[in-house]
Design a protein around this motif. Structure first.
Motif, short mmCIF file in Angstrom:
data_model
loop_
_atom_site.label_atom_id
_atom_site.label_comp_id
_atom_site.label_asym_id
_atom_site.label_seq_id
_atom_site.Cartn_x
_atom_site.Cartn_y
_atom_site.Cartn_z
N ALA A 18 0.82 -1.21 0.00
CA ALA A 18 0.00 0.00 0.00
C ALA A 18 0.86 1.26 0.00
O ALA A 18 0.62 2.21 -0.78
CB ALA A 18 -0.92 -0.02 1.22
N THR A 19 1.88 1.27 0.83
CA THR A 19 2.76 2.45 0.89
C THR A 19 3.48 2.65 -0.45
O THR A 19 3.61 3.77 -0.94
CB THR A 19 3.78 2.28 2.03
N TYR A 20 3.92 1.57 -0.96
CA TYR A 20 4.63 1.63 -2.25
C TYR A 20 3.71 2.24 -3.32
O TYR A 20 4.12 3.13 -4.08
CB TYR A 20 5.07 0.21 -2.64
N ASP A 21 2.50 1.77 -3.35
CA ASP A 21 1.58 2.27 -4.38
C ASP A 21 1.26 3.75 -4.16
O ASP A 21 1.12 4.51 -5.12
CB ASP A 21 0.28 1.44 -4.36
N LYS A 22 1.13 4.14 -2.90
CA LYS A 22 0.82 5.55 -2.63
C LYS A 22 1.95 6.46 -3.11
O LYS A 22 1.71 7.48 -3.77
CB LYS A 22 0.61 5.75 -1.11
N ILE A 23 3.16 6.07 -2.79
CA ILE A 23 4.31 6.91 -3.21
C ILE A 23 4.40 6.94 -4.73
O ILE A 23 4.63 7.98 -5.35
CB ILE A 23 5.61 6.36 -2.59
N LYS A 24 4.19 5.81 -5.32
CA LYS A 24 4.29 5.76 -6.78
C LYS A 24 3.20 6.61 -7.44
O LYS A 24 3.45 7.32 -8.42
CB LYS A 24 4.17 4.30 -7.24
N GLU A 26 1.82 9.20 -6.14
CA GLU A 26 2.13 10.62 -5.92
C GLU A 26 3.22 11.09 -6.87
O GLU A 26 3.15 12.20 -7.40
CB GLU A 26 2.57 10.83 -4.46
N ILE A 27 4.18 10.25 -7.07
CA ILE A 27 5.23 10.63 -8.03
C ILE A 27 4.65 10.72 -9.43
O ILE A 27 5.03 11.58 -10.23
CB ILE A 27 6.39 9.60 -7.96
N GLY A 28 3.69 9.86 -9.69
CA GLY A 28 3.09 9.85 -11.01
C GLY A 28 2.33 11.11 -11.34
O GLY A 28 2.02 11.36 -12.51
N ARG A 29 2.08 11.92 -10.35
CA ARG A 29 1.40 13.19 -10.63
C ARG A 29 2.35 14.17 -11.32
O ARG A 29 1.92 15.09 -12.01
CB ARG A 29 0.92 13.81 -9.32
N ILE A 30 3.63 13.97 -11.09
CA ILE A 30 4.62 14.82 -11.76
C ILE A 30 5.25 14.08 -12.93
O ILE A 30 5.34 14.60 -14.03
CB ILE A 30 5.71 15.26 -10.76
N MET A 31 5.72 12.90 -12.62
CA MET A 31 6.42 12.12 -13.64
C MET A 31 5.41 11.45 -14.56
O MET A 31 4.46 10.82 -14.10
CB MET A 31 7.29 11.05 -13.00
N VAL A 32 5.66 11.56 -15.82
CA VAL A 32 4.81 10.91 -16.80
C VAL A 32 5.60 9.77 -17.42
O VAL A 32 6.73 9.97 -17.88
CB VAL A 32 4.37 11.91 -17.88
N GLY A 33 5.00 8.60 -17.39
CA GLY A 33 5.71 7.44 -17.93
C GLY A 33 6.86 7.03 -17.01
O GLY A 33 6.84 7.25 -15.80
N MET A 63 14.01 15.81 -11.45
CA MET A 63 12.64 16.01 -10.99
C MET A 63 12.11 14.77 -10.27
O MET A 63 11.37 14.88 -9.28
CB MET A 63 11.75 16.32 -12.19
N LEU A 64 12.51 13.62 -10.74
CA LEU A 64 12.06 12.38 -10.10
C LEU A 64 12.56 12.31 -8.66
O LEU A 64 11.78 12.02 -7.73
CB LEU A 64 12.57 11.18 -10.90
N VAL A 65 13.82 12.61 -8.48
CA VAL A 65 14.39 12.49 -7.13
C VAL A 65 13.80 13.55 -6.21
O VAL A 65 13.47 13.29 -5.03
CB VAL A 65 15.93 12.59 -7.20
N ARG A 66 13.62 14.76 -6.75
CA ARG A 66 13.06 15.80 -5.90
C ARG A 66 11.61 15.47 -5.53
O ARG A 66 11.18 15.66 -4.38
CB ARG A 66 13.11 17.15 -6.63
N THR A 67 10.89 14.94 -6.46
CA THR A 67 9.50 14.56 -6.19
C THR A 67 9.42 13.44 -5.16
O THR A 67 8.55 13.43 -4.28
CB THR A 67 8.83 14.11 -7.51
N ASN A 211 2.15 15.95 -2.24
CA ASN A 211 1.84 15.75 -0.84
C ASN A 211 2.73 14.65 -0.26
O ASN A 211 3.06 13.69 -0.96
CB ASN A 211 0.36 15.35 -0.67
N ALA A 212 3.06 14.80 0.97
CA ALA A 212 3.85 13.77 1.64
C ALA A 212 2.93 12.63 2.03
O ALA A 212 2.06 12.78 2.88
CB ALA A 212 4.54 14.35 2.86
N VAL A 213 3.10 11.49 1.44
CA VAL A 213 2.22 10.35 1.70
C VAL A 213 2.89 9.34 2.61
O VAL A 213 2.26 8.34 2.99
CB VAL A 213 1.81 9.67 0.37
N SER A 214 4.12 9.56 2.93
CA SER A 214 4.82 8.63 3.83
C SER A 214 5.89 9.40 4.59
O SER A 214 6.12 10.59 4.32
CB SER A 214 5.45 7.49 3.04
N THR A 215 6.49 8.71 5.52
CA THR A 215 7.53 9.36 6.31
C THR A 215 8.79 8.50 6.30
O THR A 215 8.77 7.32 5.90
CB THR A 215 7.06 9.53 7.76
#
Lengths: 336, 509
Positions: A18-24, A26-33, A63-67, A211-215
């Motif tokens: 679940a955590t993995y999917d949430k982070i992914k 969230e990143i997908g909101r910036i990163m495309v593909g 951008m990926l790392v910053r996101t 948004n920060a979805v994990s810590t």
């Protein structure tokens, strides 16, 4: 008791997924593909390793790392490596500051290495002296400046990028440092269908907030879950043979490896294979590592640990092709 | 639940083992079939080779019949493949391999294998939470593997293009073998039957007297026939040897002899060998004095047809008499004796190699003894060479001057080492002794093919007229010798040149 144990494992695995999917997401909101790259970066983050990203400029590495840093609410720092950069520039140094009473005193100012997520941009442009300053941070999770040793906070992850072109004036990473990267991910150009979304998101007026979805604490807990995934004997044997097969002259080396490889993977490669295999098993909904997980991780884990020789370079043989041959050879041997 | 999982795993392991055995047998068949293909042409080739070898050494070739050979050609490769496949089938795969095969085939992601491993761990009480969860998750997958049909890919082999040469070679060799067995062996069999050792050995036995009588009768009939034998044609009268009568009465191909005398050869072989030898060496068949020829004709042991190789060693007296025959076309200088029949020539030709061998053997033995006595601490003395000559004399090396006569005059050269080398006037040659120059000259010849080279193009053109005056020319010095040109000669030349100038005036540029 066994049933309770298995239920706890199931819950841990479900929490991880679940955590993995949430982070992914969230990143997908910036990163495309670039799904494979995002999964690779997250795998390294959960496995407790570092990532070497290789790709031409403009593909969104930074951008990926910053996101990612923003999505997991971790400290993020970026170091743009240049040939004149010194180790003190990234580790930190003592500076003369004015005290409250008007006097002056030396105070240690931490460098950008002291963070959770470190983006080492164009790492191959720094001199070997500066590159070596990363070794201690990456392996020991600490930096030593003078008599001061600073323990780095977990999770700690170095994500370095390098440009495969424009090699003039660069310093290729030594094998010792390459071996410390858990994965080497090669970023390719996005698909045609992704271009429109990239243009819309980056040239429009809407600013996407992450948004920060994990810590960091959750990441550390999930790292323990990853480490708890068992590895059956046959999978362990497969990982060992996979690494040995990249070493020229070994019993499992293919003829191509014997001809084109000058230096094979080290035992650290086998460790990385198992760690990445554990993450992949959890993501696949299984509770143990299989040989398929190891084969799937082989390229990204071993491609920067296998040094090809001049004959391979002249013949156009890539490490990815050699690793493919190794995995196929081992699979054929296993079914023989 | 765990018990059911264990039973399912056992069943899956059995299925996997059976599949693996079958796959191994199929793969072995596919692998060994190309290797067994050469047997189909190696067998007739071997038969041909043994037959030819038997003919070459004069033995009776015993060849297989064609049906037998065909059966062998078909059966041997099949037998070879069957043995290999059976060995592969009989090799039992272990449980882990069998489960891995099922895992791979049904894409179970290793669930069967890990279930087998984790069940063993559970029995020892070392099962962790993730392992227990893995066991729970593997149960349905293993149950499904007990009834899901396995479509294991098995290797197969069919004769393709690579096997065509083998079949072609086998067909050709089979035809060759058939021709060989029919033509050669068929022709030799009746001739070889009387020559069989058993037949020859049985000639003296009472049981074979009847057949011997028949053979004598046939021989007598042949002798009385108008067709003359070569012996009769040569001598003009039939030979009547008493001791060799028995052998003469036998058919030609049954004549037995012993050892070097050619007794083992058939009469045809004997006649061939005698012909060749008579060409190569002078023999007693050459014209001889009438006295000796008459003496030879009276000797019953030496029919004229016999060659020198067949003759027993002659006594010295006879050899001296035979030496008078004019055998050689070119007589030796200073002697009219036949060199082939004289004592010294035969001794020289025959005994020299033996003497050399004996000498070499003795030398070797001596050296071996010396080496043994030194305990092998020295190198092989066989390689020893005489020490390097340090003779610095000029001229004739180690030999004395040929002009020295011991009575003064030119004598041996003085040594140029030691004190003598310090004395001026003793020349020391600056060259290698025995060489015409300062040292060996190596001539290397290279074969180079002529090749075209780019060169500046030269266009032929006529020489143009001079476009400027030559100016003052140096006049030759006046002749010092008055005899070179006489006054009339000077006048003549001057007149000639004047005439030329008048007829062809010089054009001014």
């Amino acid at each position: 008791m066994t049933q309770a144990n298995s239920d706890a494992a199931r819950e841990a695995a479900a929490r991880f997924t679940a955590t993995y999917d949430k982070i992914k997401t969230e990143i997908g909101r910036i990163m495309v593909g670039q799904d494979e790259i995002v999964e690779g970066v997250l795998t390294a983050l959960f496995a407790g390793g570092h990532v070497l990203l290789e790709g031409v400029p403009g593909l969104g590495k930074t951008m990926l790392v910053r996101t990612l840093g923003e999505a997991v609410d971790l400290g993020f720092s970026r170091i743009q490596f240049t040939p004149d950069m010194m180790p003190a520039d990234i580790q930190g140094t003592q500076v003369l500051v004015e005290g409250e009473g008007g006097g002056h005193e030396l105070e240690f100012r931490e460098g950008p290495l002291v963070s959770n997520l470190v983006l080492a941009d164009e790492i191959n442009r720094a001199t070997p002296k500066t590159q070596s300053a990363l070794l201690e941070a990456m392996q020991e999770r600490q930096i030593t400046v003078g008599r001061r040793t600073i323990k780095l906070d977990e999770p700690y992850c170095v994500m370095a990028t390098q440009n495969p072109v424009e090699q003039e004036g660069t310093y290729p990473l030594p094998e010792a440092q390459l071996d410390r990267f858990l994965l080497k991910l090669v970023i390719g150009y996005p698909q045609e269908s992704d271009y429109a979304a990239i243009l819309d998101r980056t040239t429009g007026s809407d600013d996407v907030a992450i948004n920060a979805v994990s810590t960091g604490a959750e990441i550390n807990a999930l790292r323990e879950v990853v480490r708890a995934v068992p590895v059956p004997e046959h999978a362990k044997t497969h990982a060992i043979r996979l690494v040995m097969a990249t070493q020229p002259g070994s019993d499992y080396a293919t003829p191509e490896v014997n001809e084109y490889v000058s230096l094979g993977a080290s035992p650290r490669g086998a460790q990385a294979l198992l760690l990445v295999g554990k993450v992949k098993a959890l993501l696949d909904g299984r509770f143990a590592v299989s040989t398929q997980d190891l084969d799937a991780a082989a390229k990204s884990v071993l491609r920067h640990r296998v040094m090809i020789n001049f004959h391979a370079l002249s013949a156009g043989i890539t490490t990815d092709a050699l690793i493919d041959g190794v995995t196929q050879s081992l699979r054929a041997t296993a079914t023989a | 639940m765990r018990q059911a999982l264990q039973e399912d795993l056992d069943q899956v392991a059995l299925r996997g083992a059976a599949e693996l055995r079958a796959a191994r047998a199929a793969r072995t068949t596919a692998r060994e079939a190309p290797r067994a293909l050469p047997l189909i042409w190696l067998l007739p080739l071997f038969g041909l080779a043994t037959g030819l070898a038997a003919l070459a050494i004069g033995a009776s070739p015993r060849l297989l019949t064609l049906p037998t050979l065909l059966a062998l050609m078909a059966g041997a490769p099949l037998l070879f493949i069957a043995i290999q496949a059976a060995l592969a089938w009989l090799t039992p795969p272990d449980r882990t391999t069998a489960l891995a095969i099922v895992d791979e085939e049904l894409n179970l992601s290793g669930r069967a294998l890990l279930a087998d491993e984790f069940l063993a761990k559970e029995a020892s009480g070392e099962l962790g939470p993730f392992e227990a969860a893995a066991l729970d998750e593997a149960g349905p997958a293993v149950r499904r593997a007990t009834w899901t049909p396995l479509a294991f890919a098995r290797a197969s082999w069919s004769p393709g293009e690579e096997s065509a040469p083998h079949f072609v070679a086998a067909t050709l060799l089979l035809f060759l073998y058939a021709w060989f067995s029919a033509a050669i062996i068929g022709a030799n069999e009746p001739a070889l039957q009387p020559g069989d050792p058993a037949v020859v050995a049985g000639l003296d036995t009472p049981s074979s007297k009847a057949s011997q009588t028949d053979a004598d009768a046939e021989d007598t009939a042949e002798q009385t026939a108008p067709k003359p034998t070569p012996k009769i044609a040569k001598t003009g009268k039939p030979a009547e040897p008493k001791k060799g009568e028995k052998a003469e009465q036998l058919p030609d191909n049954m004549r037995a002899s012993a050892g070097k005398t050619g007794k083992g050869k058939s009469s045809e072989a004997q006649s061939q060998s005698s012909a060749s030898e008579s060409r190569g060496a002078p023999s007693g068949q050459s014209p001889a004095p009438p006295k000796e020829s008459a003496k030879k004709a009276q000797t019953p042991k030496k029919p004229k047809k016999k060659t020198q190789a067949d003759e027993p060693p002659r006594d010295p007296k006879e050899e001296s008499e035979a030496g008078g025959s004019t055998a050689g076309k070119g007589s030796a200088k200073g002697s009219n004796r036949n060199t082939t029949t004289s004592k010294w020539s035969s001794k020289d030709q025959v005994t020299t190699p033996d003497d050399q061998e004996i000498d070499e053997d003795e030398d070797t033995e001596d050296e071996d003894e010396e080496q043994k006595s030194r305990g092998g601490m020295q190198p092989n003395l066989r390689d020893r060479r005489p020490p390097t000559s340090r003779d610095l004399r000029i001229g004739f090396g180690n030999r004395p001057s040929p002009d020295a006569n011991g009575r003064g005059g030119p004598s041996e050269g003085k040594k140029s080492r030691g004190t003598a080398s310090l004395v001026l006037g003793v020349p020391i040659p600056d060259r290698v002794k025995g060489q015409p120059n300062a040292g060996p000259t190596r001539i290397t010849q290279e074969r180079i093919e002529p090749s075209a080279e780019d060169a500046a193009e030269a266009t032929a053109q006529a020489r143009r007229e001079r476009d400027a005056a030559l100016g003052e020319l140096e006049r030759p010095a006046p002749l010092q010798h008055p005899r070179l040109l006489a006054p009339w000669q000077k006048k003549l030349i001057q007149a000639y040149i004047d005439g030329r100038r008048q007829s062809a005036p010089v054009t001014q540029p």
